[in-house]
Design a protein around this motif. Structure first.
Motif, PDB file in Angstrom:
ATOM      1  N   VAL A  22       0.826  -1.200   0.000  1.00 14.10           N
ATOM      2  CA  VAL A  22       0.000   0.000   0.000  1.00 14.10           C
ATOM      3  C   VAL A  22       0.863   1.254   0.000  1.00 14.10           C
ATOM      4  O   VAL A  22       0.592   2.238  -0.708  1.00 14.10           O
ATOM      5  CB  VAL A  22      -0.953  -0.006   1.210  1.00 14.10           C
ATOM      6  N   GLU A  23       1.939   1.239   0.772  1.00  7.34           N
ATOM      7  CA  GLU A  23       2.822   2.398   0.815  1.00  7.34           C
ATOM      8  C   GLU A  23       3.451   2.663  -0.544  1.00  7.34           C
ATOM      9  O   GLU A  23       3.527   3.809  -1.003  1.00  7.34           O
ATOM     10  CB  GLU A  23       3.899   2.186   1.871  1.00  7.34           C
ATOM     11  N   TYR A  24       3.914   1.627  -1.223  1.00  6.60           N
ATOM     12  CA  TYR A  24       4.507   1.806  -2.553  1.00  6.60           C
ATOM     13  C   TYR A  24       3.457   2.257  -3.583  1.00  6.60           C
ATOM     14  O   TYR A  24       3.753   3.027  -4.509  1.00  6.60           O
ATOM     15  CB  TYR A  24       5.172   0.511  -3.021  1.00  6.60           C
ATOM     16  N   SER A  25       2.206   1.796  -3.437  1.00  3.86           N
ATOM     17  CA  SER A  25       1.143   2.236  -4.351  1.00  3.86           C
ATOM     18  C   SER A  25       0.863   3.727  -4.181  1.00  3.86           C
ATOM     19  O   SER A  25       0.732   4.482  -5.161  1.00  3.86           O
ATOM     20  CB  SER A  25      -0.137   1.432  -4.106  1.00  3.86           C
ATOM     21  N   ILE A  26       0.770   4.177  -2.904  1.00  2.00           N
ATOM     22  CA  ILE A  26       0.543   5.605  -2.657  1.00  2.00           C
ATOM     23  C   ILE A  26       1.704   6.434  -3.181  1.00  2.00           C
ATOM     24  O   ILE A  26       1.517   7.502  -3.788  1.00  2.00           O
ATOM     25  CB  ILE A  26       0.332   5.846  -1.152  1.00  2.00           C
ATOM     26  N   LEU A  27       2.918   5.947  -2.994  1.00  4.03           N
ATOM     27  CA  LEU A  27       4.094   6.664  -3.496  1.00  4.03           C
ATOM     28  C   LEU A  27       4.089   6.739  -5.028  1.00  4.03           C
ATOM     29  O   LEU A  27       4.401   7.777  -5.626  1.00  4.03           O
ATOM     30  CB  LEU A  27       5.363   5.967  -3.005  1.00  4.03           C
ATOM     31  N   GLY A  28       3.675   5.675  -5.705  1.00  2.00           N
ATOM     32  CA  GLY A  28       3.612   5.689  -7.161  1.00  2.00           C
ATOM     33  C   GLY A  28       2.563   6.651  -7.695  1.00  2.00           C
ATOM     34  O   GLY A  28       2.799   7.390  -8.668  1.00  2.00           O
ATOM     35  N   ILE A  29       1.373   6.652  -7.066  1.00  2.00           N
ATOM     36  CA  ILE A  29       0.316   7.585  -7.495  1.00  2.00           C
ATOM     37  C   ILE A  29       0.765   9.023  -7.298  1.00  2.00           C
ATOM     38  O   ILE A  29       0.532   9.895  -8.145  1.00  2.00           O
ATOM     39  CB  ILE A  29      -0.982   7.294  -6.715  1.00  2.00           C
ATOM     40  N   SER A  30       1.441   9.291  -6.166  1.00  2.48           N
ATOM     41  CA  SER A  30       1.941  10.647  -5.924  1.00  2.48           C
ATOM     42  C   SER A  30       2.959  11.061  -6.983  1.00  2.48           C
ATOM     43  O   SER A  30       2.960  12.199  -7.465  1.00  2.48           O
ATOM     44  CB  SER A  30       2.557  10.740  -4.529  1.00  2.48           C
ATOM     45  N   ALA A  31       3.815  10.142  -7.359  1.00  6.72           N
ATOM     46  CA  ALA A  31       4.826  10.458  -8.375  1.00  6.72           C
ATOM     47  C   ALA A  31       4.178  10.736  -9.732  1.00  6.72           C
ATOM     48  O   ALA A  31       4.566  11.665 -10.463  1.00  6.72           O
ATOM     49  CB  ALA A  31       5.828   9.296  -8.491  1.00  6.72           C
TER      50      ALA A  31
END
Length: 393
Positions: A22-31
């Motif tokens: 979930v943390e990596y998904s949120i980071l990807g969407i933010s990027a």
């Protein structure tokens, strides 16, 4: 101290609730959102930088050197003209109602002059026993097509123009004795009509009549296009027997059908324009029944209709007195460049939907020309200035 320790632990527990996926998904969407915003920012900066480019002068080969010489125009001048047009079109209080009939009639004639071609065939006959004039519209040949549609839907408008005085050297005032319209022929440059019209006409008045044929192109959503006209004065023809004629179409000309005494007054403080309809003189024919007149005043700016009002109906005489003043509230930017269209209508009170346009008066003010009456009004602010104007159709 125990409270802060508990609060820190609770935050730590909340952070431990998210898994690494979930943390990596949120980071990807933010990027991805950051990249999209960055691209939009770069695009807006590029548009702003290319909006006012640096123009370098380029020497164009002349005709003497074997090349072609073109009329060049820098992009800055084009943008200046473009912004000037937008400032006129987007001025506050402007209505976007299309009014094709508000265009300058003289300029329209200049535009149509090069496109007028073709001929019209018709026949004329005066029946002396019944005192009737018979007009037959037969056909037309080689009509010009419109640029936007590449086709033409022609019909013919026929008017009988009766001159007030036969011996007048200059253009006399006319009266429309009768008018008809042929059927519409769709998409044909060589239409066949075959429509016949007749009306009562005394023999001593035949020499005063001119038959005016106006060929038009039908347009359902706009103003009918003018393809040309043909006119025949009957004083030079022997029409006791059916006479068939063919004439080449010419540039349409206006006929003077009356005069109107108008007054203009401008009040700059309150931004009011007062248009007074004082008197209207028309040609009265003995054959015409009881009729009434009224005038409609329209304010036109940039080919858009801003305001319009009409007078009350008055019974028609040789000189009909109105003495009515119509007030229009106009901003200063509109009063500097606008036109006043005065349309005179005739109707029979005993009949419904018997309205007929007699003619128009146009008082124009723009950058290139200024009506003398308008000029006198602007030189004598807050004072009514009256002047006679010819009514044309």
């Amino acid at each position: 101290m125990v409270f802060f320790t508990t609060l820190i632990l609770s935050f730590g527990e909340i952070q431990l609730l998210f898994t690494e996926e979930v943390e990596y998904s949120i980071l990807g969407i933010s990027a991805v959102l950051f990249l999209i915003a960055l691209c939009l920012l770069i695009w807006q900066i590029y548009r702003y930088c290319t909006r006012f480019p640096v123009i370098q002068r380029v020497d164009v080969p002349s005709a003497k050197s074997g090349g072609f010489q073109y009329a060049t125009q820098t992009r800055d001048s084009k943008m200046e003209v473009h912004y000037e047009e937008l400032s006129h079109r987007l001025s506050p209080g402007t209505s976007c109602t299309n009014l094709g009939s508000s265009l300058d009639l003289d300029s329209m004639a200049d535009l149509e002059e090069e496109r007028i071609q073709g001929s019209l065939r018709f026949s004329l006959f005066y029946d002396q026993l019944q005192s009737r004039l018979v007009v037959t519209v037969l056909d037309a040949q080689d009509l010009a097509v419109r640029d936007f549609s590449h086709s033409v839907d022609p019909f013919v408008w026929v008017r009988l123009m009766w001159a007030e005085r036969e011996d007048e050297v200059q253009c006399p005032l006319h009266s429309v004795l009768d008018e008809w319209q042929t059927r519409l022929v769709k998409k044909s440059c060589c239409p066949v009509f075959g429509d016949q019209f007749s009306c009562f006409l005394a023999e001593e008045e035949v020499s005063r009549v001119t038959v005016r044929f106006e060929v038009r192109d039908f347009d359902k959503y706009s103003r009918h296009g003018i393809l040309g006209e043909a006119r025949v004065p009957l004083n030079s023809l022997k029409i006791s027997y059916p006479l068939e004629l063919r004439q080449d179409l010419q540039v349409p000309k206006k006929d003077m059908v009356g005069e109107a005494l108008l007054s203009l007054k401008y009040l700059p403080t309150s931004q009011r324009l007062e248009v007074g309809v004082l008197k209207i003189r028309t040609v009265c024919h003995s054959n015409k029944t009881e009729r009434a007149l009224y005038a409609k005043i329209s304010i036109i700016c940039n080919q858009c209709k801003l305001r319009h009002q009409r007078t009350t109906q008055k019974m028609c005489w040789e000189v009909t007195v109105f003495n009515e003043v119509l007030t229009f509230v106009l901003p200063d930017q509109h009063i500097r460049e606008c036109s006043i269209i005065v349309s005179v209508f005739e109707l029979q009170p005993s009949k419904k939907s018997s309205k007929r346009l007699i003619g128009n008066i146009q008082l124009k003010k723009d950058k290139t020309s200024e009506n003398p009456h308008w000029k006198l009004m602007m030189q004598s602010l807050r004072q009514p200035i009256a002047k006679w104007h010819l009514i044309a159709i």
